[in-house]
Write a protein that holds these residues in place. Structure first.
Motif, PDB file in Angstrom:
ATOM      1  N   VAL A 218       0.839  -1.205   0.000  1.00  0.00           N
ATOM      2  CA  VAL A 218       0.000   0.000   0.000  1.00  0.00           C
ATOM      3  C   VAL A 218       0.874   1.256   0.000  1.00  0.00           C
ATOM      4  O   VAL A 218       0.529   2.257  -0.646  1.00  0.00           O
ATOM      5  N   ALA A 219       2.003   1.223   0.692  1.00  0.00           N
ATOM      6  CA  ALA A 219       2.927   2.369   0.674  1.00  0.00           C
ATOM      7  C   ALA A 219       3.407   2.633  -0.756  1.00  0.00           C
ATOM      8  O   ALA A 219       3.511   3.792  -1.186  1.00  0.00           O
TER       9      ALA A 219
ATOM     10  N   GLU B 206       0.430   4.313  -2.656  1.00  0.00           N
ATOM     11  CA  GLU B 206       0.194   5.708  -2.270  1.00  0.00           C
ATOM     12  C   GLU B 206       1.303   6.632  -2.760  1.00  0.00           C
ATOM     13  O   GLU B 206       1.041   7.772  -3.126  1.00  0.00           O
TER      14      GLU B 206
ATOM     15  N   VAL C 132      -1.224   7.710  -6.824  1.00  0.00           N
ATOM     16  CA  VAL C 132      -2.206   8.766  -6.548  1.00  0.00           C
ATOM     17  C   VAL C 132      -2.017   9.913  -7.535  1.00  0.00           C
ATOM     18  O   VAL C 132      -0.921  10.430  -7.726  1.00  0.00           O
TER      19      VAL C 132
ATOM     20  N   HIS D 269      -7.298  -3.369  -0.687  1.00  0.00           N
ATOM     21  CA  HIS D 269      -7.131  -1.959  -0.321  1.00  0.00           C
ATOM     22  C   HIS D 269      -8.054  -1.050  -1.137  1.00  0.00           C
ATOM     23  O   HIS D 269      -8.754  -0.201  -0.582  1.00  0.00           O
TER      24      HIS D 269
END
Length: 189
Positions: free
Chosen positions: A125-126, A129, A133, A153
């Protein structure tokens, strides 16, 4: 924004082996697979990649991505979950009590000494992001675990539920952000 996830091609190891972050070779020539994948993605109307190709640095992902694009961003955060002492072992050779302990708390247990699902998800997820994005269309060649974690997620479901989702070697998962909400366009296409 579109996020297109592609699972790496079939690996040349015996079925039933836990290989996580072990760097294993591919079963077939990656160039032939790239041609077939490109044709399939065109038939599915997958958007062209505009904001870069990304891949796990493990050979089974990086080799396909590098045939698909001359400009690939390799990122260790896209590597498969690390299974510690279980890496390279047949699943049926692992002590059943250890597997049961892991299944009893799949998100946090790590009886193998590698990553827990929570640690793995945090890493993946890091990457998302930091990389995706505000982008247009990003294509990623990754592992089944990475694809499932990102699906959970994006769709707001539990990681444990997403672990049950089937994804074939070379399978495509396509997500689109519409008015701030992620929708699944295709899975295992």
């Amino acid at each position: 924004m579109d996020l297109v996830l592609i699972r790496h091609p079939e690996v040349a190891i015996e079925a039933g082996v836990c290989y996580g972050q072990t760097d294993v070779p591919l079963r077939c020539d990656v160039r032939d697979l790239a041609v077939a994948l490109t044709e399939r993605m065109k038939a599915l109307n997958v958007p062209a990649c505009v904001d870069g190709w990304h891949a796990s640095p493990l050979v089974r992902c990086a080799s396909l991505a590098q045939v698909l694009s001359a400009d690939v961003h390799l990122d260790a955060r896209l590597s498969e979950m690390h299974f510690g002492a279980w890496e390279g072992r047949a699943w049926d050779s692992i002590d059943r009590a250890l597997i049961d302990a892991w299944a009893g708390d799949v998100e946090h247990a790590r009886p193998h000494g590698g990553e827990s699902l929570a640690q793995f998800a945090q890493r993946v997820v890091a990457w998302f992001e930091a990389t995706c994005v505000g982008r247009g269309a990003v294509h990623v060649v990754a592992h089944a675990g990475v694809m499932r974690v990102l699906a959970a997620h994006l769709l707001g479901i539990s990681y444990e539920n997403a672990l049950q989702w089937s994804i074939d070697f070379g399978g495509v998962g396509w997500f689109r952000c519409v008015r701030g909400e992620w929708v699944l366009v295709r899975w295992n296409a």
